[in-house]
Write a protein that holds these residues in place. Structure first.
Motif, PDB file in Angstrom:
ATOM      1  N   LEU A  97      11.895   1.436  -3.788  1.00 39.75           N
ATOM      2  CA  LEU A  97      10.934   2.295  -3.210  1.00 39.75           C
ATOM      3  C   LEU A  97      10.930   2.943  -1.892  1.00 39.75           C
ATOM      4  CD1 LEU A  97       7.956   3.660  -3.981  1.00 39.75           C
ATOM      5  CD2 LEU A  97       7.031   1.597  -3.071  1.00 39.75           C
ATOM      6  N   ASN A 150       5.220   4.610   5.829  1.00 40.35           N
ATOM      7  CA  ASN A 150       4.566   3.588   5.192  1.00 40.35           C
ATOM      8  C   ASN A 150       4.142   2.627   5.504  1.00 40.35           C
ATOM      9  OD1 ASN A 150       2.980   2.420   2.761  1.00 40.35           O
ATOM     10  ND2 ASN A 150       3.645   3.912   1.535  1.00 40.35           N
TER      11      ASN A 150
ATOM     12  N   GLU B  85      -3.102   6.756   0.063  1.00 36.20           N
ATOM     13  CA  GLU B  85      -1.912   7.291  -0.510  1.00 36.20           C
ATOM     14  C   GLU B  85      -0.693   6.537  -0.185  1.00 36.20           C
ATOM     15  OE1 GLU B  85      -1.575  10.199  -2.240  1.00 36.20           O
ATOM     16  OE2 GLU B  85      -3.478  11.311  -1.449  1.00 36.20           O
ATOM     17  N   GLU B  86      -0.866   5.610   0.650  1.00 35.57           N
ATOM     18  CA  GLU B  86       0.127   4.596   1.275  1.00 35.57           C
ATOM     19  C   GLU B  86       0.291   3.477   0.055  1.00 35.57           C
ATOM     20  OE1 GLU B  86      -0.017   2.575   4.892  1.00 35.57           O
ATOM     21  OE2 GLU B  86       0.905   4.412   5.954  1.00 35.57           O
ATOM     22  N   VAL B  87      -0.933   2.992  -0.019  1.00 34.90           N
ATOM     23  CA  VAL B  87      -0.989   1.682  -0.995  1.00 34.90           C
ATOM     24  C   VAL B  87      -0.728   1.827  -2.356  1.00 34.90           C
ATOM     25  CG1 VAL B  87      -2.620   0.017  -1.776  1.00 34.90           C
ATOM     26  CG2 VAL B  87      -2.758   0.802   0.556  1.00 34.90           C
ATOM     27  N   PRO B  89       1.611   4.135  -4.150  1.00 36.70           N
ATOM     28  CA  PRO B  89       3.098   3.859  -4.364  1.00 36.70           C
ATOM     29  C   PRO B  89       3.543   2.444  -4.433  1.00 36.70           C
ATOM     30  CG  PRO B  89       2.922   5.565  -2.723  1.00 36.70           C
ATOM     31  CD  PRO B  89       1.581   4.924  -2.900  1.00 36.70           C
ATOM     32  N   VAL B  90       3.026   1.488  -3.455  1.00 39.15           N
ATOM     33  CA  VAL B  90       3.727   0.150  -3.538  1.00 39.15           C
ATOM     34  C   VAL B  90       3.092  -0.535  -4.464  1.00 39.15           C
ATOM     35  CG1 VAL B  90       3.818  -1.887  -2.007  1.00 39.15           C
ATOM     36  CG2 VAL B  90       3.666   0.403  -0.903  1.00 39.15           C
ATOM     37  N   ALA B  93       4.880   0.332  -7.678  1.00 42.13           N
ATOM     38  CA  ALA B  93       6.179  -0.368  -7.722  1.00 42.13           C
ATOM     39  C   ALA B  93       6.057  -1.773  -8.228  1.00 42.13           C
ATOM     40  CB  ALA B  93       7.115  -0.296  -6.482  1.00 42.13           C
ATOM     41  N   LEU B  94       5.034  -2.487  -7.713  1.00 43.23           N
ATOM     42  CA  LEU B  94       4.669  -3.942  -8.109  1.00 43.23           C
ATOM     43  C   LEU B  94       4.137  -4.155  -9.417  1.00 43.23           C
ATOM     44  CD1 LEU B  94       3.100  -5.431  -4.939  1.00 43.23           C
ATOM     45  CD2 LEU B  94       5.442  -5.330  -5.621  1.00 43.23           C
ATOM     46  N   LEU B  97       7.055  -3.271 -11.930  1.00 41.49           N
ATOM     47  CA  LEU B  97       7.952  -4.673 -11.902  1.00 41.49           C
ATOM     48  C   LEU B  97       7.176  -5.655 -12.785  1.00 41.49           C
ATOM     49  CD1 LEU B  97      10.336  -5.990 -11.100  1.00 41.49           C
ATOM     50  CD2 LEU B  97       8.934  -6.865  -9.038  1.00 41.49           C
ATOM     51  N   MET B 156       1.802 -11.112  -3.630  1.00 40.67           N
ATOM     52  CA  MET B 156       1.825  -9.758  -3.254  1.00 40.67           C
ATOM     53  C   MET B 156       0.836  -8.500  -3.935  1.00 40.67           C
ATOM     54  SD  MET B 156       4.959  -9.054  -1.325  1.00 40.67           S
ATOM     55  CE  MET B 156       4.448 -10.365   0.023  1.00 40.67           C
ATOM     56  N   LEU B 160      -2.639  -6.666  -2.460  1.00 39.03           N
ATOM     57  CA  LEU B 160      -2.903  -5.156  -2.165  1.00 39.03           C
ATOM     58  C   LEU B 160      -4.249  -5.032  -3.019  1.00 39.03           C
ATOM     59  CD1 LEU B 160       0.325  -3.416  -2.706  1.00 39.03           C
ATOM     60  CD2 LEU B 160      -0.907  -3.571  -0.716  1.00 39.03           C
ATOM     61  N   ARG B 163      -7.443  -5.213  -1.423  1.00 34.73           N
ATOM     62  CA  ARG B 163      -7.909  -4.259  -0.693  1.00 34.73           C
ATOM     63  C   ARG B 163      -8.736  -2.933  -1.470  1.00 34.73           C
ATOM     64  NH1 ARG B 163      -2.725  -3.130   2.971  1.00 34.73           N
ATOM     65  NH2 ARG B 163      -3.919  -1.284   3.948  1.00 34.73           N
TER      66      ARG B 163
END
Lengths: 234, 234
Positions: A97, A150, B85-87, B89-90, B93-94, B97, B156, B160, B163
């Motif tokens: 990412l 980010n 917008e930051e959180v 994408p992360v 990805a998780l 996965l 992880m 996130l 939040r």
DNA sequence: CAACTGAATTATGAATTCATTATTCGAGTC
DNA sequence: GACTCGAATAATGAATTCATAATTCAGTTG
């Protein structure tokens, strides 16, 4: 009138400073995995009371760097092979990412910066200097991460990386693997210059797989196979 | 002689319990974003001293749920649109996965379990009952996560999700978006049953994008646009 | 009457103290 | 001589205390 030099800074609270210090002790190897963390000694060493130190340990525990057992104190978390297999897919996803996002935001100046780091790193490789190679290697990955802009991704990735960023891993990397890693870095740089997010993403993931192999190998030598639990203390 | 019931029991340390309690207060909305966290009152409420509470706050701060400003106490972190917008994408990805890994490990029994949860969730959707729908929705995602058998990934992701896991987001989801979400869940279940990791991965990512839209929408209503910083307190 | 000053109050950060739990070490037993 | 039990010691977990920084609010001044 305002103060001429607003001088933000070092309003860092003690516990914050301590988390950083203790984290450094661990990642730099001064405190070995599995080793007990002596509250008292660290307090004397840093000249603080136990309260802020314990706060720091709690935080490190929530990061997974430290293990806290009730009434039995804190130990440096020992990374088992099983845990490694767990951590790497997650890091892989984050690394991929980061490559993707970085390509969307990175500036020409930043690419130039990375190119310079890369050149210096290759020099150290040629000279067979592992320690400085490692530092530059880390700096490059850090620069890519930085380019994502980010914060969430950065802190997540660093949290994981902190659990296995020991310079010593690299000590027993085979010459072949080392050469391959350098070649991968070449490809990383090329993808960045093309701003090829997808490509970079894939390369980084492969690169990480190589690292996994290195770390596993290192781990084998630390805990000879068949010995389930590592030594508890030295 | 041993105690008849070995009863492992809650050898949980106080600060650990407190982190959970305060986290719950926040995610359940008893403490609103931006609001100051009154140490004193919470201490009285839970009947503990400030020491363990403060330790808990430090941990929550390292998770990003709480913001700590030196000498100014703790506040519940307010999620800004930029941060969202930051959180995402992360999380994407998780989440992707987790779908991929879950398909490799999930048992038939677990799939059956999820199928049951799904059926009940659909019932609540038909009945227009948002609250129980939300709970089952969450339970399904939790079950998929559980099936990954990957503790690192789980913690992880939960970090996130913590939040932005507010039941209230769902309150203003449009009927169309709601229907779409249910359809996506149908596809999630189907992919699981086929154990199609790649497919599931893609669906989950899309599903999350939908959620992002919902949350952004909700956020708009909370902080009318043009008002950069949300109200500090109530 | 608004804005500033500064003392009083309150909250925070960190040290210290106290209680409880683990660990160590030595005496006694089999 | 190895093992168990128990007291002494040391460590941890949490409460309390103390020092310092922020906030509030009354009094003053322009």
């Amino acid at each position: 009138m305002n103060a001429p030099e607003a001088e933000f800074i070092p309003r860092r609270s003690l516990h914050d400073e301590l988390t950083a210090r203790v984290r450094a002790l661990i990642t730099e190897g001064a405190l070995a995995p599995g080793e007990k963390i002596p509250e008292k000694e660290l307090c004397e060493r840093f000249g603080v009371s136990r309260t802020p130190l314990r706060e720091a340990l709690k935080v490190l525990a929530s990061e997974g760097i430290v293990t806290l057992r009730p009434n039995r104190g804190a130990r440096v978390s020992a990374l088992t092979a099983a845990e490694l297999e767990e951590v790497f897919p997650v890091m892989g996803a984050l690394e991929a990412l980061s490559g993707e996002i970085a390509c969307r935001h990175i500036s020409d100046a930043e690419i130039a910066e990375i190119r310079a780091l890369h050149a210096r790193m290759v020099e150290h490789w040629r000279a067979g200097e592992r320690e400085p190679y490692f530092r530059l290697n880390q700096a490059i990955h850090e620069a890519i991460l930085e380019a994502t802009r980010n914060e969430t991704l950065k802190s997540m990735y660093r949290g994981l990386a902190g659990r296995l960023m020991k310079a010593r891993y690299i000590a027993n990397m085979s010459p072949e693997r080392w050469a391959a890693a350098v070649a991968e870095h070449q490809a990383i740089l090329a993808a960045l210059e093309r701003r090829d997010g997808i490509g970079l993403s894939a390369i980084l993931k492969a690169h990480l797989a190589g690292k996994l192999a290195t770390v596993k190998d290192w781990l084998e030598r630390q805990e000879p196979p068949g010995n389930g639990a590592a030594r508890q203390a030295d």
